[in-house]
Scaffold this motif. Structure first.
Motif, PDB file in Angstrom:
ATOM      1  N   LEU A 147      47.871  41.492  94.043  1.00 10.72           N
ATOM      2  CA  LEU A 147      46.575  40.959  94.461  1.00 10.72           C
ATOM      3  C   LEU A 147      46.345  39.547  93.930  1.00 10.72           C
ATOM      4  CD1 LEU A 147      43.781  41.260  95.753  1.00 10.72           C
ATOM      5  CD2 LEU A 147      43.002  42.338  93.639  1.00 10.72           C
ATOM      6  N   LEU A 148      46.657  39.308  92.647  1.00  6.31           N
ATOM      7  CA  LEU A 148      46.357  38.015  92.036  1.00  6.31           C
ATOM      8  C   LEU A 148      47.283  36.915  92.541  1.00  6.31           C
ATOM      9  CD1 LEU A 148      45.659  39.120  88.355  1.00  6.31           C
ATOM     10  CD2 LEU A 148      44.070  38.870  90.261  1.00  6.31           C
ATOM     11  N   ASP A 149      48.372  37.273  93.238  1.00  3.20           N
ATOM     12  CA  ASP A 149      49.293  36.269  93.757  1.00  3.20           C
ATOM     13  C   ASP A 149      48.984  35.871  95.194  1.00  3.20           C
ATOM     14  OD1 ASP A 149      50.763  36.234  91.377  1.00  3.20           O
ATOM     15  OD2 ASP A 149      51.940  37.962  91.996  1.00  3.20           O
ATOM     16  N   THR A 150      48.001  36.495  95.817  1.00  5.43           N
ATOM     17  CA  THR A 150      47.669  36.158  97.195  1.00  5.43           C
ATOM     18  C   THR A 150      46.881  34.855  97.242  1.00  5.43           C
ATOM     19  OG1 THR A 150      45.617  37.452  97.114  1.00  5.43           O
ATOM     20  CG2 THR A 150      47.618  38.587  97.847  1.00  5.43           C
ATOM     21  N   LEU A 151      46.941  34.170  98.377  1.00  8.62           N
ATOM     22  CA  LEU A 151      46.247  32.895  98.526  1.00  8.62           C
ATOM     23  C   LEU A 151      44.735  33.060  98.406  1.00  8.62           C
ATOM     24  CD1 LEU A 151      48.201  31.215 101.468  1.00  8.62           C
ATOM     25  CD2 LEU A 151      48.139  30.472  99.083  1.00  8.62           C
ATOM     26  N   GLU A 152      44.209  34.117  99.011  1.00  5.12           N
ATOM     27  CA  GLU A 152      42.755  34.281  99.015  1.00  5.12           C
ATOM     28  C   GLU A 152      42.230  34.591  97.609  1.00  5.12           C
ATOM     29  OE1 GLU A 152      44.889  37.864 100.806  1.00  5.12           O
ATOM     30  OE2 GLU A 152      44.858  35.686 101.091  1.00  5.12           O
ATOM     31  N   ALA A 153      42.949  35.404  96.848  1.00  4.96           N
ATOM     32  CA  ALA A 153      42.530  35.656  95.466  1.00  4.96           C
ATOM     33  C   ALA A 153      42.670  34.396  94.624  1.00  4.96           C
ATOM     34  CB  ALA A 153      43.349  36.798  94.864  1.00  4.96           C
TER      35      ALA A 153
END
Length: 628
Positions: A147-153
């Motif tokens: 989750l923390l590696d996604t662009l939106e996060a």
């Protein structure tokens, strides 16, 4: 359980897999000591496709004698990059297009959601996704711990980081470029080139004042000012809730995301907001502590990191899963990718433990490192561990292959070694060489409708009418009045009581004025807040809710109420004035009458009272003849 009287019942019949899939398993699993030949009750003939291995392709460097500087804004870097995984994704995409036409369900073409891609690990997932996207395959991916590696996060993390430190230019640049700000590259280049101020936030503020900023930049500037205020007293979850709502974040990301990833992106945004409440049971509400916990999770193992949002089962898209995550699931078409590199690899360091099930203590316990330094005394236990690892490898292959109901597709990448077929010894691809090779069609069908245009209307607030009156330049009196309004708004916005007055030095930094000027308005605010007659308007134990600087439009007129206080039995509209001269009273009472009419329209049936508050701490109400 046999020693306790249990009966060992085995079944060799499957109800899921087509005939061709079971036949391929029976040919492949002959070396598996736990496997028994199977049969199927399925009437579907089905198929197993083994796609050709893709050779190593690399981007070549420019000639060494052609030396020129590269513009990093317009030209990508020349790097040696292995494109096998991306090409494998393209080839699998072509095969899925073909399978969608050849296989059907209930007489209709297969939907994308009836297809599943399985990978052993997520190491090359980004390259595989690029390949699938290039041939128009809609897909959704569930990345555990990602989750923390996604662009939106990352965009939301950058926003939170900037709210704690407005001098962080890189964080602000990311927010400006993200769908939250939706600013163009030209806007960012203009901010970077503006050297009048050291930080981008000051540059953006100046461009807004000079009316040279774009509409998107002006919108984000106003939002950031508001969010900066919220960040001083709201916990992280409540702050993010305001950001998502006021910034129309979900709508803007939905419009900016391609169809195949839209559901995943929106789910990740909601998962990040939920994380702010779930992380350590919400015990650290401040932004700084929350960001520190996120950094700790990012530095930790993947197992401890928060997961991406669950895949939306209603989305018509191919699901990309790890084999472990696919246990218990099934699909009409299943693709086993990376079959030529299926070996998980042996542990280079760890613990070697032999603990029989009924023994009170382990028979052997030791740690190990490099293979050359292990010695021969523990060969028996290492051989035992290797046998367990090989059996687990067989089990994973069986689980992956038996997820398919009609079609199983085997895909892999070339080992990159010259002079051979590129098949890795002991790989799943080698075990499935008995399956006939299948060459997918060179071009997919027309992907019309796959990436159709998506639009979602955004909320457009009513534009306030621009005052037509000529604005007089500020003099010392009007500047003092504006400072008093700003100071009273800041002191009363948190709802705390009693209110602690800041020093003149602090107030000067807040108001952007000199210390003596700040001292004057601090004394005025202190007199107002110390007045016994006015305490009920500032002590939250006396009222239900209060609003500062409330903007309204009523009967085509724009108005701003300095303070609106809502009691259980009535509303009070309050306006700050430096003093109350007799020749000004009629104008002030008319102004309050208009404010009262607007509030009566908003709160019908509730009494509305109006009053002026002067800097000497006095409350002035209109005379009965002036009331409305």
């Amino acid at each position: 359980l046999k020693p306790f009287g249990a009966v060992d019942l085995r079944t060799s019949i499957t109800y899921r897999n087509a005939v061709a899939i079971v036949a391929a398993l029976n040919q492949t699993m002959t070396d598996n000591p736990l496997y028994a030949e199977q049969a199927t009750t399925s009437a579907a003939e089905g198929a197993v496709w083994r796609l050709p291995l893709l050779r190593d392709e690399r981007i070549s460097l420019p000639p060494s004698n052609d030396f020129s500087l590269r513009d990093p804004l317009t030209q990508p870097p020349f790097e040696l990059e292995d494109l096998r995984r991306e090409k494998e994704g393209e080839q699998v995409g072509l095969a899925l297009h073909q399978a969608r036409q050849q296989f059907s369900q209930s007489g209709q073409a297969l939907s994308w959601s009836n297809m599943m891609i399985l990978v052993r690990s997520r190491t090359h997932l980004a390259a595989i996704e690029r390949g699938l996207r290039s041939v128009g395959i809609p897909f959704v991916t569930s990345r555990a711990g990602g989750l923390l590696d996604t662009l939106e996060a990352g965009d939301l993390i950058a926003l939170l980081r900037w709210l704690t430190m407005p001098a962080d230019d890189l964080a602000l640049a990311r927010v400006l470029k993200s769908p939250i700000g939706a600013c163009t590259d030209g806007e960012l280049i203009a901010l970077a080139a503006d050297d009048r101020y050291p930080h981008w936030w000051h540059r953006l503020q100046q461009r807004v004042i000079e009316q040279t900023a774009s509409a998107a930049a002006i919108r984000l500037h106003d939002l950031l000012l508001r969010w900066l205020t919220y960040s001083s007293y709201l916990p992280v979850h409540d702050l993010l809730d305001r950001v998502i709502h006021e910034g129309e974040v979900l709508q803007r990301y939905a419009v900016a995301s391609p169809a195949e990833t839209r559901a995943q992106v929106l789910g990740n945004l909601e998962a990040f907001v939920a994380l702010s409440l779930a992380l350590d049971a919400g015990r650290y509400p401040s932004i700084g502590r929350f960001l520190e916990h996120l950094r700790r999770h990012q530095r930790g193992s993947e197992r401890d990191a928060p997961d991406e949002a669950d895949i939306d089962a209603a989305t018509d898209a191919v699901r990309i899963l790890t084999i472990h995550a696919a246990k218990g699931l099934e699909a009409e078409v299943v693709v086993l990718m990376g079959a030529n590199h299926s070996d998980g690899g042996a542990d280079k360091a760890g613990v070697l433990c032999d603990w029989p099930q009924d023994a009170p203590a382990p028979v052997h316990f030791s740690v190990f490192g490099k293979k050359a330094e292990r010695g021969a005394a523990r060969d028996k236990w290492f051989a035992q561990e290797e046998a367990f690892r090989q059996q687990e490898n067989w089990n994973l292959l069986y689980v992956a292959a038996t997820r398919a109901r009609q079609l199983l597709i085997i895909s892999g990448a070339h080992t990159g070694k010259d002079g051979d077929e590129g098949v890795k010894s002991g790989s799943w691809y080698e075990r499935l060489l008995s399956v006939a090779s299948f060459e997918p069609a060179p071009a997919p069908p027309s992907p019309s409708g796959i990436n159709s245009q998506f639009a979602l209307s955004l909320f457009q607030p009513t534009t306030f009418p621009v005052p037509t009156a000529v604005v007089e330049p500020d003099n010392q009196a009007t500047l003092e009045g504006k400072r008093l309004h700003a100071l009273m708004e800041r002191l009363t916005q948190s709802g705390a009581w009693p209110i602690v007055m800041p020093s003149a030095q602090h107030a000067a930094r807040w108001l952007g004025c000199t210390v003596p000027e700040a001292g004057v308005v601090c004394e005025q605010a202190a007199r107002i807040l110390a007045s016994a007659d006015l305490q009920r308007f500032y002590d939250p134990s006396n009222y239900s809710i209060a609003h500062n600087e409330l903007e309204l439009v009523h009967s085509g007129e724009w108005m701003r109420i300095d303070r609106l206080v809502v009691f259980e039995d009535a509303l009070w509209v309050l306006d700050y004035k430096r003093n109350l001269l007799e020749q000004q009273q009629h104008t002030y009472w008319q102004q309050l009458a208009r404010y009262r009419a607007a509030c009566l329209a908003l709160f019908p049936g509730k009494p509305v009272h109006t009053a002026l508050i002067t800097v000497d701490g006095q409350l002035h109400r209109p005379q009965p003849s002036e009331s409305v």
